[in-house]
Design an enzyme around this catalytic site. Structure first.
Site, short mmCIF file in Angstrom:
data_model
loop_
_atom_site.label_atom_id
_atom_site.label_comp_id
_atom_site.label_asym_id
_atom_site.label_seq_id
_atom_site.Cartn_x
_atom_site.Cartn_y
_atom_site.Cartn_z
N GLY B 10 0.87 -1.19 -0.02
CA GLY B 10 -0.17 -0.02 -0.09
C GLY B 10 0.85 1.28 -0.11
O GLY B 10 2.00 1.06 -0.29
N GLU B 12 1.68 3.11 2.55
CA GLU B 12 2.43 3.33 3.60
C GLU B 12 2.80 2.00 4.34
O GLU B 12 3.20 1.99 5.52
CB GLU B 12 2.09 4.63 4.38
N ALA B 13 2.31 1.04 4.10
CA ALA B 13 2.23 -0.27 4.73
C ALA B 13 2.36 -1.46 3.71
O ALA B 13 1.97 -1.54 2.59
CB ALA B 13 1.56 -0.55 5.77
N LYS B 28 0.83 -6.16 9.27
CA LYS B 28 0.81 -4.92 8.41
C LYS B 28 2.04 -4.24 9.07
O LYS B 28 1.80 -3.82 9.99
CB LYS B 28 -0.58 -4.24 8.45
N ASP B 125 -10.75 6.44 6.34
CA ASP B 125 -10.49 6.28 5.04
C ASP B 125 -11.25 5.18 4.44
O ASP B 125 -10.99 4.08 4.01
CB ASP B 125 -8.83 5.59 4.76
#
Lengths: 360, 212
Positions: B10, B12-13, B28, B125
């Protein structure tokens, strides 16, 4: 010439573009060449692009003040004739070479838009040349694509009035993320006013220079909601710091921290959109897109993802006439014109309301 | 621990499929961002790791189906959670042709969001990629990295607005889907207040489209 050959004959479109949605008056002339004629509608348009002229004049209020619509409109009215003459002199063509007159239909400030649309209508009737109303945001996107060669990037459009993350699909530029309140450029401009930074060449440029001398990072509110951002909280927070605790925080550190925080938010939502769509190209357009720190941060993000960043310089990033000519010429090649009775302007005209007929 | 398999990269992960104590889990792992100022980067990475775990636990307490937190590794910036098998709502919508079923599922989503907001959990989100339809046809909310605990009507309205925009940009011509979500969301007086605020948020959206 045999009739079979005429369909494949080279076709040229020369478009005049008039832009005046905010405090810049821009006039551009672009020449599009289709060596084998205009392709059928199942193909996207990729004409050869030749810039003939791109001239601009900016209305700057005194330091500490913003620009008022009526003053901007007066500026545009006073300068449109000399600027037109300059553009034609640069392009070394005469009005009879012009195939279409493209003007900004919106979004923007009413009075400045109106004054430029009036000039466009007048020229259209004087020269008997069709009008093409253009969406300002789409102008930025098409100019960025033409200059950088980015074919299908995620677009970050950042300016005084707009903050949007856009991607193309099904003949529409879809807005994936945007600001929930004020635009990033508006936030920067307003903070420049608090610091009494000069408005020449533009407030954002002066914040950028000031930020380069900053060293200390001051923690500011960071507001990201999905692919949307909010800047109003940061602005009121930092305005308060600058006004009440100026002995504690230098202007340099404030500008530095403001840029670091807001740009990180922008890069984050752009990256989220790229991950969501599965794209590895990003194109930055709009006045704030000139900011080298923003370009650097975006470049780092793109590199980490194995992608590429595309950006343009001040000639094309900041509002200009040629971007209106560029987007207008593409629409015109697909048969789009704006009849005089529909040649009004609108302050609200969303990017996703345009039917992008020139792409597939 | 067995070999980890990367299932998603993703923004940021990185999300891995792994096994902890014989159980299938997702790990994660948040990674640091070179473009961000180090202080800001650390604040966001830590804050989001903690907040995600906190919101997941709170959802579970309220009876909302979310992945169960297995372990939180502060130093490795990794959250281990129950692995959920199923389709994302996005995949489900694209693959589904049955309008009645669709409407039913959208009302379920609306009800879940209502419970979540009544408990002051704001997801932050909401998209059709952040909901999974599991094997027993239950809706599972995931990805609470941007969540917060907030009683604010504004935050809840923006939460819905973010979802509405996700529907519009990801699923063209899907207005009826989001309407069905709102219909089942807005049954209580508190929810009506949020929906009225949603109107304001939308208006702001149109107005902010000003100068270029």
């Amino acid at each position: 010439m045999a009739s079979t050959e005429t369909t494949n004959a080279s076709k040229t479109i020369i478009a005049l573009g008039l832009e005046g949605s905010a405090n810049k008056l821009g006039i551009g002339i672009v020449k599009h060449i289709y060596p084998n004629g205009i392709p059928s509608t199942d193909t996207g348009l990729h004409p050869e692009f030749i810039e003939l002229a791109n001239v601009r004049d900016t209305y700057n209020p005194p330091a500490g003040e913003g620009f008022l619509p009526r003053d901007v409109a007066a500026h545009h009215r006073a300068l449109i004739n000399p600027l037109l003459k300059q553009a034609f002199a640069e392009a070394k063509i005469t009005p009879k070479h012009i195939d279409c007159i493209c003007y900004t239909k919106g979004p923007g400030m009413g009075a400045p838009l109106q004054s430029v649309a009036l000039a466009a209508r007048t020229l259209s009737q004087l020269w008997n040349v069709p009008l093409v109303g253009v969406n300002h945001c789409v102008g930025h996107i098409e100019m960025g694509r033409a200059i950088t060669g980015a074919d299908d990037p995620v677009v970050l459009y950042v300016s005084g009035g707009n903050t949007q993350v856009i991607a193309y699909s099904q003949q529409t530029y879809r807005i994936f993320g945007e600001t929930l309140d004020i635009a990033i450029g508006n936030c920067l401009d307003r903070f420049a006013r608090v610091l009494k930074l000069p408005n020449e060449p533009n407030p954002g440029y002066n914040i950028e220079q000031c930020a380069k001398r900053g060293t200390k990072f001051i923690e500011l509110p960071y507001t990201v909601k999905g692919m949307d951002v909010s800047f109003s909280g940061i602005l009121s927070f930092i305005e308060k710091l600058a006004k009440t605790e100026s002995d504690k925080y230098s202007a340099e550190d404030l500008c530095y921290s403001l840029q670091e925080t807001m740009f990180a938010m922008l890069v984050e939502i752009t990256e989220r959109a790229m991950a969501h769509i599965g794209s590895s190209e990003v194109l930055v357009v709009g006045g704030v897109g000139c900011n080298e720190r923003l370009q650097e941060m975006m470049g780092q993000m793109a590199k980490e993802r194995g992608g590429t960043i595309f950006a343009t310089d001040m000639r094309y990033c900041i509002d200009n006439g040629i971007m209106i000519a560029q987007a207008g010429a593409l629409a015109f090649a697909r048969g789009f014109t704006t009849p005089i009775e529909e040649s009004w302007i609108t302050q609200r005209f969303r990017t996703d309301q345009v039917h992008v007929k020139w792409r597939i | 621990m067995s070999v980890q398999e990367l299932i998603k990269q993703g923004a940021e992960a990185r999300v891995y499929k792994s096994v902890v104590d014989g159980k299938l889990v997702v790990a994660k792992q948040r990674f640091s961002k070179a473009y961000r100022h180090p202080e800001l980067d650390q604040k966001l990475t830590r804050g989001r790791l903690n907040q995600e775990a906190r919101s997941l636990r709170r959802c579970k307490e309220c009876g909302i189906r979310v992945p169960e937190v297995v372990r939180q590794d502060k130093y490795g910036a990794t959250l281990y959670m129950e692995y959920i098998e199923g389709l994302t709502l996005k995949e489900w919508i694209i693959g589904n042709g049955d309008e009645a079923k669709e409407k039913e599922l959208m009302s379920t989503v609306g009800k879940i969001l209502h419970i979540m907001h009544s408990n002051n959990i704001v997801h932050g989100d909401l998209t059709t990629s952040n909901m999974i339809i599991d094997e027993s046809n239950e809706v599972v909310l995931i990805d609470f990295g941007l969540s917060q605990i907030s009683p604010s009507v504004e935050d809840k309205a923006v939460d819905l607005y973010v979802l509405e925009r996700a529907f519009i940009s990801t699923h063209p011509n899907s207005e009826r889907l989001f309407s069905a979500v709102l219909e089942s969301y807005g049954t209580s007086a508190a929810a009506q207040t949020v929906l009225r605020r949603l109107e304001d948020v939308r208006q702001r959206g149109r107005k902010r489209d000003m100068t270029g």
